[in-house]
Design a protein around this motif. Sequence first.
Motif, PDB file in Angstrom:
ATOM      1  N   LYS A  72      -1.375  -8.258   7.969  1.00  0.00           N
ATOM      2  CA  LYS A  72      -1.599  -7.287   7.692  1.00  0.00           C
ATOM      3  C   LYS A  72      -0.039  -5.938   8.876  1.00  0.00           C
ATOM      4  O   LYS A  72      -0.405  -5.976   9.653  1.00  0.00           O
ATOM      5  CB  LYS A  72      -2.565  -5.334   7.432  1.00  0.00           C
ATOM      6  CG  LYS A  72      -2.106  -4.500   7.098  1.00  0.00           C
ATOM      7  CD  LYS A  72      -4.259  -3.834   7.228  1.00  0.00           C
ATOM      8  CE  LYS A  72      -3.687  -2.459   6.925  1.00  0.00           C
ATOM      9  NZ  LYS A  72      -5.288  -1.947   7.251  1.00  0.00           N
ATOM     10  N   ARG A  73       0.569  -5.138   8.170  1.00  0.00           N
ATOM     11  CA  ARG A  73       1.717  -4.604   8.754  1.00  0.00           C
ATOM     12  C   ARG A  73       1.985  -3.100   8.154  1.00  0.00           C
ATOM     13  O   ARG A  73       1.746  -3.160   6.919  1.00  0.00           O
ATOM     14  CB  ARG A  73       2.794  -5.309   8.178  1.00  0.00           C
ATOM     15  CG  ARG A  73       2.950  -6.739   8.869  1.00  0.00           C
ATOM     16  CD  ARG A  73       3.013  -6.862  10.292  1.00  0.00           C
ATOM     17  NE  ARG A  73       3.800  -6.324  11.327  1.00  0.00           N
ATOM     18  CZ  ARG A  73       5.758  -6.143  11.417  1.00  0.00           C
ATOM     19  NH1 ARG A  73       5.915  -7.758  11.168  1.00  0.00           N
ATOM     20  NH2 ARG A  73       6.741  -5.726  12.351  1.00  0.00           N
ATOM     21  N   THR A  74       1.690  -2.116   9.469  1.00  0.00           N
ATOM     22  CA  THR A  74       1.943  -1.349   8.983  1.00  0.00           C
ATOM     23  C   THR A  74       3.317  -0.189   9.993  1.00  0.00           C
ATOM     24  O   THR A  74       2.293  -0.301  11.121  1.00  0.00           O
ATOM     25  CB  THR A  74       1.210  -0.609   9.160  1.00  0.00           C
ATOM     26  OG1 THR A  74      -0.192  -1.102   8.258  1.00  0.00           O
ATOM     27  CG2 THR A  74       0.499   1.329   8.982  1.00  0.00           C
ATOM     28  N   TYR A  75       3.817   0.317  10.101  1.00  0.00           N
ATOM     29  CA  TYR A  75       4.936   0.683  11.378  1.00  0.00           C
ATOM     30  C   TYR A  75       6.038   1.397  10.245  1.00  0.00           C
ATOM     31  O   TYR A  75       6.047   1.444   9.048  1.00  0.00           O
ATOM     32  CB  TYR A  75       5.340  -0.972  12.124  1.00  0.00           C
ATOM     33  CG  TYR A  75       6.741  -1.503  10.743  1.00  0.00           C
ATOM     34  CD1 TYR A  75       7.685  -1.612  10.512  1.00  0.00           C
ATOM     35  CD2 TYR A  75       5.817  -2.651   9.503  1.00  0.00           C
ATOM     36  CE1 TYR A  75       8.721  -2.894  10.053  1.00  0.00           C
ATOM     37  CE2 TYR A  75       6.399  -3.384   8.910  1.00  0.00           C
ATOM     38  CZ  TYR A  75       7.585  -2.978   8.625  1.00  0.00           C
ATOM     39  OH  TYR A  75       8.369  -3.972   8.073  1.00  0.00           O
ATOM     40  N   PHE A 101       7.686   5.253   7.113  1.00  0.00           N
ATOM     41  CA  PHE A 101       6.672   4.352   7.320  1.00  0.00           C
ATOM     42  C   PHE A 101       6.731   2.946   5.645  1.00  0.00           C
ATOM     43  O   PHE A 101       7.016   3.661   4.867  1.00  0.00           O
ATOM     44  CB  PHE A 101       6.159   5.273   7.294  1.00  0.00           C
ATOM     45  CG  PHE A 101       4.677   4.669   7.323  1.00  0.00           C
ATOM     46  CD1 PHE A 101       3.855   4.759   8.448  1.00  0.00           C
ATOM     47  CD2 PHE A 101       3.380   4.798   5.718  1.00  0.00           C
ATOM     48  CE1 PHE A 101       2.641   4.180   8.602  1.00  0.00           C
ATOM     49  CE2 PHE A 101       2.451   4.308   5.808  1.00  0.00           C
ATOM     50  CZ  PHE A 101       2.155   4.135   7.076  1.00  0.00           C
ATOM     51  N   ARG A 109       1.037  -1.354  -0.236  1.00  0.00           N
ATOM     52  CA  ARG A 109       0.092  -0.252   0.175  1.00  0.00           C
ATOM     53  C   ARG A 109       0.975   1.378   0.362  1.00  0.00           C
ATOM     54  O   ARG A 109      -0.106   2.205  -0.351  1.00  0.00           O
ATOM     55  CB  ARG A 109      -1.263   0.372   1.296  1.00  0.00           C
ATOM     56  CG  ARG A 109      -1.766  -0.864   1.226  1.00  0.00           C
ATOM     57  CD  ARG A 109      -3.290  -0.991   2.210  1.00  0.00           C
ATOM     58  NE  ARG A 109      -1.882  -1.703   3.376  1.00  0.00           N
ATOM     59  CZ  ARG A 109      -1.828  -2.944   4.022  1.00  0.00           C
ATOM     60  NH1 ARG A 109      -2.234  -3.808   2.951  1.00  0.00           N
ATOM     61  NH2 ARG A 109      -1.010  -3.604   5.135  1.00  0.00           N
ATOM     62  N   ASP A 142       3.671  -0.004   4.774  1.00  0.00           N
ATOM     63  CA  ASP A 142       2.621  -0.347   4.838  1.00  0.00           C
ATOM     64  C   ASP A 142       2.014  -1.488   3.756  1.00  0.00           C
ATOM     65  O   ASP A 142       1.978  -1.109   2.382  1.00  0.00           O
ATOM     66  CB  ASP A 142       1.507   1.164   4.643  1.00  0.00           C
ATOM     67  CG  ASP A 142      -0.297   0.483   4.989  1.00  0.00           C
ATOM     68  OD1 ASP A 142      -0.569  -0.657   5.292  1.00  0.00           O
ATOM     69  OD2 ASP A 142      -0.812   1.237   4.271  1.00  0.00           O
ATOM     70  N   TYR A 143       1.952  -3.128   4.410  1.00  0.00           N
ATOM     71  CA  TYR A 143       1.874  -3.717   2.886  1.00  0.00           C
ATOM     72  C   TYR A 143       1.389  -5.167   3.684  1.00  0.00           C
ATOM     73  O   TYR A 143       1.092  -4.688   5.347  1.00  0.00           O
ATOM     74  CB  TYR A 143       2.920  -4.249   2.518  1.00  0.00           C
ATOM     75  CG  TYR A 143       3.986  -4.628   3.533  1.00  0.00           C
ATOM     76  CD1 TYR A 143       4.245  -6.380   3.809  1.00  0.00           C
ATOM     77  CD2 TYR A 143       5.273  -3.995   4.102  1.00  0.00           C
ATOM     78  CE1 TYR A 143       4.684  -6.129   5.114  1.00  0.00           C
ATOM     79  CE2 TYR A 143       6.048  -4.169   5.456  1.00  0.00           C
ATOM     80  CZ  TYR A 143       6.166  -5.558   6.241  1.00  0.00           C
ATOM     81  OH  TYR A 143       7.091  -5.914   6.927  1.00  0.00           O
ATOM     82  N   THR A 144       0.526  -6.119   3.334  1.00  0.00           N
ATOM     83  CA  THR A 144       0.091  -6.942   3.699  1.00  0.00           C
ATOM     84  C   THR A 144       1.172  -8.352   3.344  1.00  0.00           C
ATOM     85  O   THR A 144       1.206  -7.940   2.044  1.00  0.00           O
ATOM     86  CB  THR A 144      -1.166  -7.097   2.900  1.00  0.00           C
ATOM     87  OG1 THR A 144      -2.644  -6.608   3.567  1.00  0.00           O
ATOM     88  CG2 THR A 144      -1.686  -9.345   4.083  1.00  0.00           C
TER      89      THR A 144
END
Length: 118
Positions: A93-96, A83, A64, A85-87
């Motif tokens: 799902k990882r957002t970090y 930053f 993403r 944002d991916y799956t």
Amino acid sequence: MSTDLKATFEDIKNQVLQGRAMEVFEQYYADDVVMQENDNPPTVGKEANRQRELEFFSKLTEFRGAEVKSVAYGDDVIISEWFLDYTHADWGKRTYDQVSVQKWKDGKVISERFYYAS
């Protein structure tokens, strides 16, 4: 600190954001590079790290976005905050935020360590 590292990082950033992370790896990483995620054991050598990177990217099911939030330069060191944002097929799902500390020698990354909340 050289402007060469700034120009190099701009190239790396632009290629990564275009989905060309493996091209960056082939171009800028030394044959004896050591890479490490948080406190996990380091992965030594370009071939072992290539396989680790290819496995990671092969399991991305959705990407993403990524953004460089800050970057700092020192003597043969680049520290960057990203930053992400991916799956991922295994992790979901990882957002970090992730910090990368790269040490450079002769125009190549000789070590890179990633720091992030796991």
